[in-house]
Design a protein around this motif. Structure first.
Motif, PDB file in Angstrom:
ATOM      1  N   ASP A  24       0.813  -1.214   0.000  1.00 51.27           N
ATOM      2  CA  ASP A  24       0.000   0.000   0.000  1.00 51.27           C
ATOM      3  C   ASP A  24       0.848   1.265   0.000  1.00 51.27           C
ATOM      4  OD1 ASP A  24      -2.614  -1.333   0.237  1.00 51.27           O
ATOM      5  OD2 ASP A  24      -1.861  -1.955   2.194  1.00 51.27           O
ATOM      6  N   THR A  79       0.871   3.146  11.515  1.00 49.02           N
ATOM      7  CA  THR A  79      -0.033   2.356  10.674  1.00 49.02           C
ATOM      8  C   THR A  79      -1.460   2.403  11.214  1.00 49.02           C
ATOM      9  OG1 THR A  79       1.660   0.846   9.835  1.00 49.02           O
ATOM     10  CG2 THR A  79      -0.585  -0.006   9.946  1.00 49.02           C
ATOM     11  N   ASP A  80      -1.604   2.333  12.531  1.00 52.90           N
ATOM     12  CA  ASP A  80      -2.936   2.352  13.138  1.00 52.90           C
ATOM     13  C   ASP A  80      -3.667   3.669  12.886  1.00 52.90           C
ATOM     14  OD1 ASP A  80      -2.537  -0.173  14.093  1.00 52.90           O
ATOM     15  OD2 ASP A  80      -1.909   0.453  16.080  1.00 52.90           O
ATOM     16  N   GLY A  85      -4.413   4.065   5.044  1.00 51.54           N
ATOM     17  CA  GLY A  85      -4.055   2.650   5.128  1.00 51.54           C
ATOM     18  C   GLY A  85      -2.774   2.325   4.393  1.00 51.54           C
ATOM     19  N   LYS A  87       0.152   1.909   5.679  1.00 59.02           N
ATOM     20  CA  LYS A  87       0.988   1.021   6.490  1.00 59.02           C
ATOM     21  C   LYS A  87       2.471   1.462   6.521  1.00 59.02           C
ATOM     22  CE  LYS A  87      -1.859  -3.117   5.806  1.00 59.02           C
ATOM     23  NZ  LYS A  87      -2.859  -2.522   4.899  1.00 59.02           N
ATOM     24  N   VAL A 300      -3.223  -6.666   9.258  1.00 50.31           N
ATOM     25  CA  VAL A 300      -2.865  -5.257   9.448  1.00 50.31           C
ATOM     26  C   VAL A 300      -1.416  -5.019   9.058  1.00 50.31           C
ATOM     27  CG1 VAL A 300      -2.684  -3.372  11.104  1.00 50.31           C
ATOM     28  CG2 VAL A 300      -4.554  -5.025  11.286  1.00 50.31           C
TER      29      VAL A 300
END
Length: 391
Positions: A24, A79-80, A85, A87, A300
């Motif tokens: 990503d 990342t969270d 998204g 990452k 994730v």
């Protein structure tokens, strides 16, 4: 007035990143959320935002000389919180892996460690070397060690043979590590020359050791702060096993030299045996927690085969070491010697290929941490961390 800017973009490098977990990467639109939430990044040239941009442009030459890749602890706070998204923590991990490959000497080992077929080849080397040694040493007496009581692993693989094979593997790894670190440090100096406020080399090393053994930086992380415990258990467990191995070697050597000291295998309640067992249990729980965490968050945080090969090797090294003792106590010669053989293969892989695999983190991260203090970069990070803690 406008002008042309020359950028040496490496598109193959970008494709490698995308193929090794940074799927990503291109969704990042430089909002800087990652730098805002990171408790470790400095205010000057913060990470991981600049690494995300450089990765998108394929600026490999700049990235492989970047110490900030190794100051990041991959806690995944960025990342969270990433609204796209993208990452960032996966990208930072992939960049570290590419840095290891870039400085790897010889480079084919690191490239092989990234694929299933390549790892089969790397494992085949110790499988043949150790297996051939066992065959040559025991074929003359029809492998009598299988029927000899009590079960003594030195009957299958004498200590001298162990020393020759594994000290050679260690020497190979040390030479390759020195070659890699020489070029890595040159890159760090080029990108971030030492400033007047840098620490002395002695204080830089001292501070890094204290930080590493306390895991203070890990404690500043947010959502994945619990990983601090599993990493501590694994680190201290391996340290204890390293000390145990060397003490056993010392005991055997003293016995061979004629000293009145009991040779191995040691009694169950011998201090060295106790240290080894406690260390093995700590390391096992540490690596098991890491495996479970990685599996739980697999959707994730995407791990490459390079990462899983390292985690798998660590787990099997520890597990087979424990099984060796369990099967020996259970008086099962076949499973005892089979476990010991697999354990030797795993240990050889870990030692011989350390600088070219993910295990290389134990070299790159400390060197980068020392240089951050030595160069003065660490002052900015400490200032930023203090600001975050006070807000």
């Amino acid at each position: 007035m406008t002008g042309n800017v020359s950028i040496n973009a490496d598109l193959n490098f970008v494709e490698k990143l995308i193929g090794s977990g940074s799927v990503d990467l291109k969704t990042c639109y430089q909002c800087s959320t990652c730098t805002v939430v990171c408790p470790l990044t400095p205010s000057d040239l913060p990470f991981p935002r600049k690494e995300m941009l450089a990765a998108q442009w394929g600026l490999k030459d700049r990235l492989v000389k970047n110490m900030d890749l190794w100051l990041c602890h991959n806690c995944s706070d960025c990342t969270d919180q990433c609204p796209r998204g993208a990452k960032p923590s996966d990208v930072m991990s992939a960049l570290r892996n590419q840095t290891i490959e870039h400085y790897s000497f010889p480079s084919f080992i690191s490239k092989a460690a990234k694929t299933f077929k390549g790892n089969l080849f790397l494992f085949l080397i110790p499988v043949i070397i150790i297996g051939l040694a066992i065959y040559i040493l025991n074929v003359g007496d029809n492998f009598a060690f299988m029927d000899t009581k009590p079960i003594v692993y030195a009957n299958m693989m004498p200590v001298v043979a162990i020393d020759v094979i594994f000290l050679s593997a260690v020497a190979f790894a040390i030479f390759n590590t020195l070659m890699a670190m020489k070029h890595f440090i040159s890159g760090l100096k080029e990108q971030f020359p030492r400033r007047s406020d840098g620490e002395s080399l002695f204080n830089a090393i001292k501070g890094t050791i204290i930080t590493a053994f306390s895991h203070d930086e890990f404690k500043k992380c947010g959502t994945k702060k619990s990983r601090n415990v599993s990493h501590l258990l694994l680190m201290y467990g391996f340290l204890g096993l390293f000390i145990t191995t060397n003490l056993v070697f010392l005991i055997h050597t003293l016995h061979e030299l004629g000293f009145d000291i009991k040779d191995t295998p040691l009694p169950f309640f011998h201090p060295v045996k106790i240290l080894g067992n406690i260390s093995a249990v700590a390391a096992f729980f540490g690596i098991s927690a890491i495996v479970l965490d990685r599996m739980k968050n697999s959707k994730v945080n995407i791990l490459s085969f390079f990462d899983w090969a390292f985690i798998g090797n660590m787990f099997l090294t520890i597990a087979t070491g424990i099984l060796c003792q369990i099967f020996r106590v259970a008086d099962n010669p076949f499973m005892s010697f089979l476990s010991y053989y697999i354990h030797l293969v795993m240990v050889f892989y870990m030692l011989a290929y350390a600088p070219q695999t993910k295990f290389g983190h134990i070299f790159y991260r400390p060197v980068a941490m020392v240089y951050a203090r030595f160069s003065g970069r660490n002052h900015e990070i400490e200032a930023m961390a203090e600001t975050v803690e006070n807000t």
